[in-house]
Design an enzyme around this catalytic site. Structure first.
Site, short mmCIF file in Angstrom:
data_model
loop_
_atom_site.label_atom_id
_atom_site.label_comp_id
_atom_site.label_asym_id
_atom_site.label_seq_id
_atom_site.Cartn_x
_atom_site.Cartn_y
_atom_site.Cartn_z
N ASN A 1 -1.64 9.79 20.25
CA ASN A 1 -2.15 8.22 20.38
C ASN A 1 -3.31 7.95 19.74
O ASN A 1 -3.90 7.18 18.77
CB ASN A 1 -2.23 7.84 21.67
N SER B 1 9.45 8.42 11.97
CA SER B 1 8.54 7.64 11.15
C SER B 1 8.22 8.41 9.85
O SER B 1 7.51 8.01 9.10
CB SER B 1 7.34 7.02 11.79
N GLN C 1 4.15 1.64 16.02
CA GLN C 1 4.84 2.37 14.77
C GLN C 1 5.18 1.49 13.66
O GLN C 1 4.98 1.98 12.49
CB GLN C 1 6.17 3.03 15.24
N ASN D 1 8.81 -15.85 -20.72
CA ASN D 1 8.56 -16.22 -19.42
C ASN D 1 7.41 -15.49 -18.54
O ASN D 1 7.22 -14.52 -18.92
CB ASN D 1 9.83 -15.75 -18.58
N THR E 1 -6.50 -33.62 -10.27
CA THR E 1 -6.14 -33.53 -8.91
C THR E 1 -4.80 -34.41 -8.41
O THR E 1 -4.30 -35.21 -9.41
CB THR E 1 -7.07 -34.57 -8.15
N HIS E 2 -4.11 -33.93 -7.80
CA HIS E 2 -2.60 -34.43 -7.53
C HIS E 2 -1.75 -34.10 -8.54
O HIS E 2 -0.78 -34.63 -8.77
CB HIS E 2 -2.68 -35.93 -7.03
N TYR F 1 -1.14 2.36 24.48
CA TYR F 1 -0.19 2.51 23.39
C TYR F 1 1.26 2.38 23.78
O TYR F 1 1.84 2.70 24.93
CB TYR F 1 -0.14 4.20 23.03
N LYS G 1 2.44 0.87 10.50
CA LYS G 1 2.12 1.67 9.09
C LYS G 1 3.00 1.00 7.88
O LYS G 1 2.46 0.87 7.06
CB LYS G 1 2.26 3.07 9.46
N SER H 1 14.46 -14.00 -22.10
CA SER H 1 15.66 -14.02 -21.21
C SER H 1 16.63 -13.27 -21.88
O SER H 1 16.76 -13.09 -23.36
CB SER H 1 15.87 -15.60 -21.56
#
EC number: 4.3.2.1
Length: 464
Positions: free
Chosen positions: A114, A27, A326, A289, A159-160, A321, A329, A281
Protein backbone atom coordinates in the site's frame (compact mmCIF):
# COMPACT_ATOMS: atom_id res chain seq x y z
CA UNK A 1 8.57 -12.40 1.17
CA UNK A 2 6.88 -14.31 -1.61
CA UNK A 3 5.35 -17.67 -0.65
CA UNK A 4 5.96 -20.88 -2.54
CA UNK A 5 3.22 -19.82 -4.93
CA UNK A 6 5.22 -16.70 -5.65
CA UNK A 7 2.62 -14.45 -4.00
CA UNK A 8 3.55 -11.86 -1.41
CA UNK A 9 0.35 -12.79 0.43
CA UNK A 10 0.18 -16.57 -0.10
CA UNK A 11 0.56 -17.87 3.48
CA UNK A 12 -3.11 -17.44 4.38
CA UNK A 13 -4.39 -19.31 1.33
CA UNK A 14 -4.58 -23.04 0.52
CA UNK A 15 -6.23 -23.32 -2.87
CA UNK A 16 -4.87 -21.90 -6.10
CA UNK A 17 -6.20 -18.69 -7.57
CA UNK A 18 -8.49 -19.19 -10.56
CA UNK A 19 -6.48 -18.51 -13.75
CA UNK A 20 -9.07 -16.00 -14.93
CA UNK A 21 -8.87 -14.20 -11.59
CA UNK A 22 -5.08 -14.36 -11.79
CA UNK A 23 -5.14 -12.47 -15.07
CA UNK A 24 -7.88 -10.12 -13.91
CA UNK A 25 -5.94 -9.20 -10.76
CA UNK A 26 -2.52 -8.72 -12.35
CA UNK A 27 -1.19 -5.25 -13.11
CA UNK A 28 2.33 -6.13 -14.27
CA UNK A 29 1.42 -5.44 -17.90
CA UNK A 30 1.39 -1.71 -17.16
CA UNK A 31 2.93 -1.10 -13.73
CA UNK A 32 6.21 -2.46 -15.08
CA UNK A 33 6.71 1.21 -16.02
CA UNK A 34 7.49 1.68 -12.33
CA UNK A 35 10.47 -0.68 -12.24
CA UNK A 36 13.07 2.04 -11.79
CA UNK A 37 11.27 3.97 -9.05
CA UNK A 38 10.35 0.71 -7.32
CA UNK A 39 14.05 -0.10 -7.08
CA UNK A 40 14.80 3.43 -5.86
CA UNK A 41 12.17 3.16 -3.14
CA UNK A 42 13.44 -0.25 -2.03
CA UNK A 43 17.02 0.99 -1.83
CA UNK A 44 15.96 3.90 0.36
CA UNK A 45 13.86 1.61 2.55
CA UNK A 46 16.75 -0.81 3.04
CA UNK A 47 18.81 2.10 4.37
CA UNK A 48 15.96 2.96 6.71
CA UNK A 49 15.85 -0.63 7.95
CA UNK A 50 19.60 -0.61 8.54
CA UNK A 51 19.40 2.59 10.58
CA UNK A 52 16.54 1.10 12.62
CA UNK A 53 18.70 -1.96 13.41
CA UNK A 54 16.53 -4.31 11.38
CA UNK A 55 19.28 -5.03 8.85
CA UNK A 56 22.98 -5.40 9.41
CA UNK A 57 25.32 -3.31 7.30
CA UNK A 58 26.30 -6.46 5.39
CA UNK A 59 22.67 -7.37 4.74
CA UNK A 60 21.89 -3.86 3.54
CA UNK A 61 24.87 -3.91 1.18
CA UNK A 62 23.79 -7.30 -0.13
CA UNK A 63 20.28 -6.01 -0.80
CA UNK A 64 21.56 -2.82 -2.43
CA UNK A 65 23.88 -4.80 -4.69
CA UNK A 66 21.04 -7.14 -5.63
CA UNK A 67 18.73 -4.23 -6.40
CA UNK A 68 21.40 -2.70 -8.62
CA UNK A 69 21.49 -5.98 -10.54
CA UNK A 70 17.68 -5.99 -10.84
CA UNK A 71 17.79 -2.44 -12.22
CA UNK A 72 20.56 -3.38 -14.63
CA UNK A 73 18.48 -6.24 -16.02
CA UNK A 74 15.48 -3.95 -16.52
CA UNK A 75 17.62 -1.30 -18.19
CA UNK A 76 19.21 -3.82 -20.55
CA UNK A 77 15.92 -5.53 -21.36
CA UNK A 78 17.02 -8.87 -19.93
CA UNK A 79 14.66 -8.97 -16.92
CA UNK A 80 12.41 -12.01 -17.32
CA UNK A 81 8.90 -11.96 -15.90
CA UNK A 82 7.17 -15.16 -14.85
CA UNK A 83 3.53 -16.12 -14.49
CA UNK A 84 3.45 -15.41 -10.74
CA UNK A 85 4.60 -11.80 -11.10
CA UNK A 86 1.27 -10.10 -10.50
CA UNK A 87 2.82 -6.64 -10.16
CA UNK A 88 6.15 -4.85 -10.30
CA UNK A 89 6.75 -5.26 -6.56
CA UNK A 90 6.31 -9.04 -6.73
CA UNK A 91 8.54 -9.27 -9.80
CA UNK A 92 11.38 -7.25 -8.32
CA UNK A 93 11.29 -9.01 -4.96
CA UNK A 94 11.14 -12.42 -6.59
CA UNK A 95 14.18 -11.61 -8.72
CA UNK A 96 16.01 -10.15 -5.73
CA UNK A 97 15.52 -13.43 -3.85
CA UNK A 98 16.87 -15.36 -6.83
CA UNK A 99 19.97 -13.15 -6.80
CA UNK A 100 20.79 -12.87 -3.09
CA UNK A 101 18.73 -15.56 -1.34
CA UNK A 102 16.79 -15.35 1.91
CA UNK A 103 18.12 -11.91 2.89
CA UNK A 104 15.73 -10.48 0.31
CA UNK A 105 12.89 -11.48 2.64
CA UNK A 106 13.93 -8.79 5.13
CA UNK A 107 13.43 -5.92 2.68
CA UNK A 108 9.66 -5.82 3.12
CA UNK A 109 9.88 -5.61 6.94
CA UNK A 110 7.24 -3.13 8.10
CA UNK A 111 6.42 -2.15 4.54
CA UNK A 112 3.14 -2.78 2.75
CA UNK A 113 2.48 -2.73 -0.94
CA UNK A 114 0.00 0.00 0.00
CA UNK A 115 2.71 2.50 0.89
CA UNK A 116 5.17 0.98 -1.59
CA UNK A 117 3.01 1.48 -4.67
CA UNK A 118 1.94 5.02 -3.84
CA UNK A 119 5.58 5.93 -3.21
CA UNK A 120 6.51 4.48 -6.59
CA UNK A 121 3.69 6.36 -8.28
CA UNK A 122 4.63 9.67 -6.67
CA UNK A 123 8.27 9.22 -7.68
CA UNK A 124 7.28 8.41 -11.26
CA UNK A 125 4.79 11.26 -11.53
CA UNK A 126 7.23 13.74 -10.03
CA UNK A 127 9.69 13.06 -12.85
CA UNK A 128 6.91 13.06 -15.42
CA UNK A 129 5.71 16.47 -14.25
CA UNK A 130 9.24 17.83 -14.67
CA UNK A 131 9.46 16.38 -18.17
CA UNK A 132 6.06 17.72 -19.22
CA UNK A 133 6.88 21.12 -17.75
CA UNK A 134 9.94 21.29 -19.98
CA UNK A 135 7.90 20.39 -23.06
CA UNK A 136 5.20 22.92 -22.21
CA UNK A 137 7.76 25.68 -21.65
CA UNK A 138 9.32 24.90 -25.03
CA UNK A 139 5.93 25.23 -26.73
CA UNK A 140 5.25 28.56 -25.03
CA UNK A 141 8.72 29.87 -25.95
CA UNK A 142 8.14 28.85 -29.56
CA UNK A 143 4.84 30.72 -29.60
CA UNK A 144 6.32 33.85 -28.03
CA UNK A 145 9.25 33.86 -30.46
CA UNK A 146 6.79 33.63 -33.33
CA UNK A 147 4.63 36.39 -31.90
CA UNK A 148 7.64 38.68 -31.65
CA UNK A 149 8.77 37.97 -35.21
CA UNK A 150 5.32 38.59 -36.74
CA UNK A 151 4.11 41.55 -34.69
CA UNK A 152 3.23 43.67 -37.71
CA UNK A 153 0.92 41.14 -39.36
CA UNK A 154 -2.75 42.13 -39.12
CA UNK A 155 -5.72 39.84 -39.63
CA UNK A 156 -9.38 39.57 -38.62
CA UNK A 157 -10.25 38.75 -35.05
CA UNK A 158 -13.41 36.66 -34.68
CA UNK A 159 -16.23 36.36 -32.17
CA UNK A 160 -19.01 33.81 -32.75
CA UNK A 161 -16.93 32.80 -35.80
CA UNK A 162 -17.90 36.15 -37.34
CA UNK A 163 -15.34 38.77 -38.31
CA UNK A 164 -15.18 41.21 -35.42
CA UNK A 165 -12.21 43.61 -35.31
CA UNK A 166 -8.73 43.89 -36.80
CA UNK A 167 -6.04 42.50 -34.50
CA UNK A 168 -2.41 41.57 -34.72
CA UNK A 169 -1.63 37.96 -35.61
CA UNK A 170 0.73 38.06 -32.63
CA UNK A 171 -2.19 38.97 -30.39
CA UNK A 172 -3.91 35.73 -31.39
CA UNK A 173 -0.74 33.69 -30.74
CA UNK A 174 -0.24 35.30 -27.36
CA UNK A 175 -3.86 34.67 -26.35
CA UNK A 176 -3.08 30.95 -26.44
CA UNK A 177 0.43 31.30 -25.01
CA UNK A 178 -0.89 33.17 -21.97
CA UNK A 179 -3.45 30.43 -21.30
CA UNK A 180 -0.67 27.85 -21.46
CA UNK A 181 1.39 29.79 -18.90
CA UNK A 182 -1.41 29.16 -16.43
CA UNK A 183 -1.26 25.48 -17.32
CA UNK A 184 2.49 25.44 -16.71
CA UNK A 185 1.96 27.17 -13.36
CA UNK A 186 -0.72 24.65 -12.40
CA UNK A 187 1.58 21.76 -13.27
CA UNK A 188 4.23 23.10 -10.91
CA UNK A 189 1.61 23.24 -8.17
CA UNK A 190 0.55 19.66 -8.91
CA UNK A 191 4.17 18.53 -8.74
CA UNK A 192 4.54 20.24 -5.38
CA UNK A 193 1.66 18.21 -3.95
CA UNK A 194 2.94 15.02 -5.56
CA UNK A 195 6.34 15.55 -3.95
CA UNK A 196 5.30 14.25 -0.52
CA UNK A 197 6.64 10.97 0.92
CA UNK A 198 4.14 8.22 1.89
CA UNK A 199 6.74 5.48 2.49
CA UNK A 200 6.79 4.32 6.10
CA UNK A 201 3.01 4.43 6.43
CA UNK A 202 2.55 0.65 6.24
CA UNK A 203 -0.82 -0.70 5.21
CA UNK A 204 -2.94 1.61 7.35
CA UNK A 205 -1.60 2.16 10.88
CA UNK A 206 1.98 3.30 10.23
CA UNK A 207 5.38 1.72 10.85
CA UNK A 208 5.95 0.09 14.28
CA UNK A 209 9.65 -0.68 13.89
CA UNK A 210 11.29 2.70 14.32
CA UNK A 211 11.97 3.42 10.64
CA UNK A 212 13.10 7.03 10.27
CA UNK A 213 10.76 8.61 7.73
CA UNK A 214 12.85 11.75 7.60
CA UNK A 215 15.76 9.62 6.39
CA UNK A 216 13.50 8.09 3.74
CA UNK A 217 12.38 11.57 2.69
CA UNK A 218 15.96 12.74 2.29
CA UNK A 219 17.03 9.57 0.45
CA UNK A 220 14.25 9.98 -2.11
CA UNK A 221 14.45 13.79 -2.21
CA UNK A 222 10.82 14.40 -1.30
CA UNK A 223 9.81 17.87 -0.17
CA UNK A 224 7.70 16.75 2.78
CA UNK A 225 6.28 13.73 4.63
CA UNK A 226 2.63 12.68 4.62
CA UNK A 227 0.87 13.54 7.87
CA UNK A 228 -1.46 10.55 8.27
CA UNK A 229 -0.80 6.93 7.35
CA UNK A 230 -4.41 6.18 6.36
CA UNK A 231 -4.54 9.19 4.08
CA UNK A 232 -1.06 8.46 2.71
CA UNK A 233 -1.87 4.98 1.42
CA UNK A 234 -5.40 5.57 0.14
CA UNK A 235 -5.56 9.09 -1.24
CA UNK A 236 -5.22 9.61 -4.98
CA UNK A 237 -6.22 13.24 -5.17
CA UNK A 238 -2.78 14.00 -6.58
CA UNK A 239 -3.54 11.66 -9.48
CA UNK A 240 -6.93 13.27 -10.06
CA UNK A 241 -5.30 16.69 -9.93
CA UNK A 242 -2.73 15.67 -12.53
CA UNK A 243 -5.45 14.30 -14.80
CA UNK A 244 -7.47 17.49 -14.38
CA UNK A 245 -4.40 19.57 -15.20
CA UNK A 246 -3.96 17.53 -18.37
CA UNK A 247 -7.65 17.94 -19.23
CA UNK A 248 -7.51 21.71 -18.88
CA UNK A 249 -4.25 21.96 -20.81
CA UNK A 250 -5.76 19.82 -23.57
CA UNK A 251 -8.80 22.10 -23.63
CA UNK A 252 -6.51 25.03 -24.40
CA UNK A 253 -4.52 23.10 -26.99
CA UNK A 254 -7.69 21.77 -28.62
CA UNK A 255 -9.10 25.28 -29.00
CA UNK A 256 -5.87 26.48 -30.58
CA UNK A 257 -5.89 23.48 -32.90
CA UNK A 258 -9.48 24.20 -33.90
CA UNK A 259 -8.58 27.79 -34.83
CA UNK A 260 -5.66 26.63 -36.94
CA UNK A 261 -7.74 23.94 -38.63
CA UNK A 262 -10.13 26.66 -39.76
CA UNK A 263 -7.36 29.08 -40.71
CA UNK A 264 -5.70 26.53 -42.99
CA UNK A 265 -8.85 25.76 -44.99
CA UNK A 266 -9.18 27.19 -48.50
CA UNK A 267 -12.07 29.28 -47.21
CA UNK A 268 -9.70 31.13 -44.85
CA UNK A 269 -6.25 30.36 -46.25
CA UNK A 270 -4.52 32.34 -43.52
CA UNK A 271 -1.95 29.66 -42.70
CA UNK A 272 -0.44 26.54 -44.21
CA UNK A 273 0.79 23.55 -42.26
CA UNK A 274 4.18 22.10 -42.99
CA UNK A 275 4.16 18.82 -44.89
CA UNK A 276 5.90 17.36 -41.84
CA UNK A 277 2.67 17.77 -39.84
CA UNK A 278 0.12 16.98 -42.56
CA UNK A 279 -1.10 13.88 -44.37
CA UNK A 280 -2.82 13.20 -47.67
CA UNK A 281 -5.83 11.31 -48.93
CA UNK A 282 -5.72 7.76 -50.25
CA UNK A 283 -8.29 8.75 -52.89
CA UNK A 284 -8.05 12.51 -53.51
CA UNK A 285 -4.55 13.52 -54.62
CA UNK A 286 -5.09 17.24 -54.03
CA UNK A 287 -5.82 16.89 -50.31
CA UNK A 288 -3.49 18.12 -47.57
CA UNK A 289 -5.09 17.24 -44.27
CA UNK A 290 -4.24 18.85 -40.90
CA UNK A 291 -4.11 15.49 -39.12
CA UNK A 292 -1.67 16.76 -36.50
CA UNK A 293 -4.17 19.38 -35.35
CA UNK A 294 -7.14 17.05 -35.62
CA UNK A 295 -5.41 14.49 -33.43
CA UNK A 296 -4.54 17.13 -30.85
CA UNK A 297 -8.21 18.08 -30.82
CA UNK A 298 -9.44 14.49 -30.58
CA UNK A 299 -6.99 13.36 -27.91
CA UNK A 300 -8.49 15.92 -25.57
CA UNK A 301 -11.50 13.59 -25.32
CA UNK A 302 -9.28 10.66 -24.38
CA UNK A 303 -7.71 12.67 -21.55
CA UNK A 304 -11.10 13.92 -20.32
CA UNK A 305 -12.31 10.32 -20.21
CA UNK A 306 -9.40 9.20 -18.04
CA UNK A 307 -10.01 12.09 -15.64
CA UNK A 308 -13.74 11.41 -15.36
CA UNK A 309 -13.12 7.67 -15.04
CA UNK A 310 -10.76 8.05 -12.11
CA UNK A 311 -13.10 10.43 -10.30
CA UNK A 312 -15.91 7.90 -10.70
CA UNK A 313 -13.62 5.21 -9.26
CA UNK A 314 -12.65 7.33 -6.26
CA UNK A 315 -15.98 8.82 -5.30
CA UNK A 316 -17.50 5.68 -3.78
CA UNK A 317 -14.52 4.15 -1.99
CA UNK A 318 -14.48 3.57 1.78
CA UNK A 319 -11.49 4.78 3.75
CA UNK A 320 -7.97 3.42 3.21
CA UNK A 321 -6.64 1.23 0.43
CA UNK A 322 -8.93 -0.68 -1.92
CA UNK A 323 -7.94 -2.61 -5.04
CA UNK A 324 -9.99 -0.13 -7.07
CA UNK A 325 -6.95 2.15 -6.80
CA UNK A 326 -5.11 -0.13 -9.21
CA UNK A 327 -7.01 1.79 -11.91
CA UNK A 328 -4.98 4.94 -11.28
CA UNK A 329 -1.79 3.82 -13.00
CA UNK A 330 -3.16 3.06 -16.45
CA UNK A 331 -4.78 6.49 -16.48
CA UNK A 332 -1.57 8.23 -15.44
CA UNK A 333 0.65 6.36 -17.90
CA UNK A 334 -1.69 6.89 -20.84
CA UNK A 335 -2.30 10.56 -20.13
CA UNK A 336 1.42 11.20 -19.60
CA UNK A 337 2.25 9.61 -22.95
CA UNK A 338 -0.54 11.54 -24.66
CA UNK A 339 0.53 14.88 -23.20
CA UNK A 340 4.16 14.29 -24.15
CA UNK A 341 3.23 13.55 -27.75
CA UNK A 342 0.73 16.40 -28.04
CA UNK A 343 3.10 19.03 -26.65
CA UNK A 344 5.90 17.99 -28.99
CA UNK A 345 3.62 17.91 -32.04
CA UNK A 346 2.09 21.28 -31.14
CA UNK A 347 5.57 22.80 -30.87
CA UNK A 348 6.46 21.38 -34.28
CA UNK A 349 3.27 22.72 -35.84
CA UNK A 350 3.78 26.24 -34.49
CA UNK A 351 7.48 26.40 -35.36
CA UNK A 352 6.93 25.32 -38.99
CA UNK A 353 3.62 27.06 -39.70
CA UNK A 354 3.59 29.27 -42.79
CA UNK A 355 1.37 32.36 -42.74
CA UNK A 356 -0.26 33.97 -45.80
CA UNK A 357 0.01 37.62 -44.81
CA UNK A 358 -1.59 38.87 -48.03
CA UNK A 359 -4.68 36.73 -47.50
CA UNK A 360 -4.91 37.88 -43.91
CA UNK A 361 -4.84 41.51 -45.03
CA UNK A 362 -7.39 40.96 -47.77
CA UNK A 363 -9.77 39.42 -45.24
CA UNK A 364 -9.94 42.74 -43.39
CA UNK A 365 -12.98 44.78 -44.40
CA UNK A 366 -14.32 48.25 -43.53
CA UNK A 367 -17.36 46.87 -41.70
CA UNK A 368 -14.92 45.56 -39.07
CA UNK A 369 -14.22 49.22 -38.25
CA UNK A 370 -17.78 49.98 -37.15
CA UNK A 371 -16.67 49.95 -33.51
CA UNK A 372 -13.88 52.37 -34.40
CA UNK A 373 -16.50 54.64 -35.95
CA UNK A 374 -18.36 54.64 -32.64
CA UNK A 375 -15.14 55.41 -30.78
CA UNK A 376 -14.54 58.30 -33.18
CA UNK A 377 -17.82 59.85 -32.05
CA UNK A 378 -17.02 59.13 -28.40
CA UNK A 379 -13.81 61.10 -28.81
CA UNK A 380 -15.95 63.93 -30.16
CA UNK A 381 -17.95 63.93 -26.93
CA UNK A 382 -20.90 61.67 -27.76
CA UNK A 383 -21.99 59.14 -25.09
CA UNK A 384 -21.04 55.61 -26.14
CA UNK A 385 -24.60 54.27 -26.34
CA UNK A 386 -25.54 57.04 -28.77
CA UNK A 387 -22.29 56.53 -30.66
CA UNK A 388 -23.01 52.81 -30.94
CA UNK A 389 -26.45 53.57 -32.37
CA UNK A 390 -25.05 56.12 -34.80
CA UNK A 391 -22.42 53.66 -36.04
CA UNK A 392 -25.14 51.04 -36.46
CA UNK A 393 -27.12 53.47 -38.59
CA UNK A 394 -24.05 54.04 -40.75
CA UNK A 395 -23.68 50.27 -41.22
CA UNK A 396 -27.36 50.02 -42.20
CA UNK A 397 -27.01 52.92 -44.63
CA UNK A 398 -24.00 51.31 -46.31
CA UNK A 399 -25.76 47.96 -46.58
CA UNK A 400 -28.86 49.63 -48.02
CA UNK A 401 -26.80 51.45 -50.61
CA UNK A 402 -24.76 48.33 -51.38
CA UNK A 403 -21.43 49.99 -50.61
CA UNK A 404 -18.64 49.42 -48.12
CA UNK A 405 -18.85 51.36 -44.88
CA UNK A 406 -15.88 53.52 -45.81
CA UNK A 407 -17.54 54.47 -49.09
CA UNK A 408 -20.19 56.59 -47.38
CA UNK A 409 -19.59 60.25 -48.09
CA UNK A 410 -19.00 62.79 -45.36
CA UNK A 411 -22.34 64.36 -46.19
CA UNK A 412 -24.08 61.01 -45.74
CA UNK A 413 -22.37 60.45 -42.40
CA UNK A 414 -23.34 63.95 -41.27
CA UNK A 415 -27.00 63.08 -41.81
CA UNK A 416 -26.48 60.62 -38.97
CA UNK A 417 -24.47 62.97 -36.73
CA UNK A 418 -23.08 66.46 -37.23
CA UNK A 419 -20.02 65.40 -35.22
CA UNK A 420 -18.60 63.66 -38.29
CA UNK A 421 -15.96 65.76 -40.03
CA UNK A 422 -13.14 65.35 -42.52
CA UNK A 423 -10.84 63.58 -40.04
CA UNK A 424 -13.18 60.57 -40.07
CA UNK A 425 -10.98 59.29 -42.89
CA UNK A 426 -8.46 58.16 -40.24
CA UNK A 427 -10.98 55.60 -39.01
CA UNK A 428 -10.60 53.54 -42.18
CA UNK A 429 -6.93 52.73 -41.59
CA UNK A 430 -6.45 49.22 -40.17
CA UNK A 431 -3.06 50.07 -38.72
CA UNK A 432 -4.55 53.06 -36.93
CA UNK A 433 -7.34 50.81 -35.69
CA UNK A 434 -5.11 48.30 -33.91
CA UNK A 435 -2.83 51.00 -32.52
CA UNK A 436 -5.62 52.65 -30.57
CA UNK A 437 -5.80 49.57 -28.29
CA UNK A 438 -2.74 50.61 -26.33
CA UNK A 439 -4.03 49.74 -22.86
CA UNK A 440 -2.11 46.85 -21.31
CA UNK A 441 -3.40 43.60 -22.76
CA UNK A 442 -4.59 45.14 -26.02
CA UNK A 443 -3.56 44.54 -29.62
CA UNK A 444 -1.48 47.71 -30.13
CA UNK A 445 2.19 47.05 -30.80
CA UNK A 446 3.29 48.56 -27.49
CA UNK A 447 0.89 46.28 -25.64
CA UNK A 448 1.90 43.21 -27.64
CA UNK A 449 5.55 43.96 -26.82
CA UNK A 450 4.58 44.23 -23.15
CA UNK A 451 2.76 40.88 -23.31
CA UNK A 452 5.84 39.25 -24.84
CA UNK A 453 8.01 40.58 -22.02
CA UNK A 454 5.52 39.44 -19.40
CA UNK A 455 5.22 35.90 -20.75
CA UNK A 456 8.99 35.56 -20.95
CA UNK A 457 9.30 36.79 -17.39
CA UNK A 458 6.68 34.27 -16.26
CA UNK A 459 8.58 31.44 -17.92
CA UNK A 460 11.83 32.55 -16.33
CA UNK A 461 10.20 32.69 -12.89
CA UNK A 462 8.60 29.26 -13.31
CA UNK A 463 11.93 27.71 -14.27
CA UNK A 464 13.85 29.30 -11.41
Amino acid sequence: MASESGKLWGGRFVGAVDPIMEKFNASIAYDRHLWEVDVQGSKAYSRGLEKAGLLTKAEMDQILHGLDKVAEEWAQGTFKLNSNDEDIHTANERRLKELIGATAGKLHTGRSRNDQVVTDLRLWMRQTCSTLSGLLWELIRTMVDRAEAERDVLFPGYTHLQRAQPIRWSHWILSHAVALTRDSERLLEVRKRINVLPLGSGAIAGNPLGVDRELLRAELNFGAITLNSMDATSERDFVAEFLFWASLCMTHLSRMAEDLILYCTKEFSFVQLSDAYSTGSSLMPQKKNPDSLELIRSKAGRVFGRCAGLLMTLKGLPSTYNKDLQEDKEAVFEVSDTMSAVLQVATGVISTLQIHQENMGQALSPDMLATDLAYYLVRKGMPFRQAHEASGKAVFMAETKGVALNQLSLQELQTISPLFSGDVICVWDYGHSVEQYGALGGTARSSVDWQIRQVRALLQAQQA
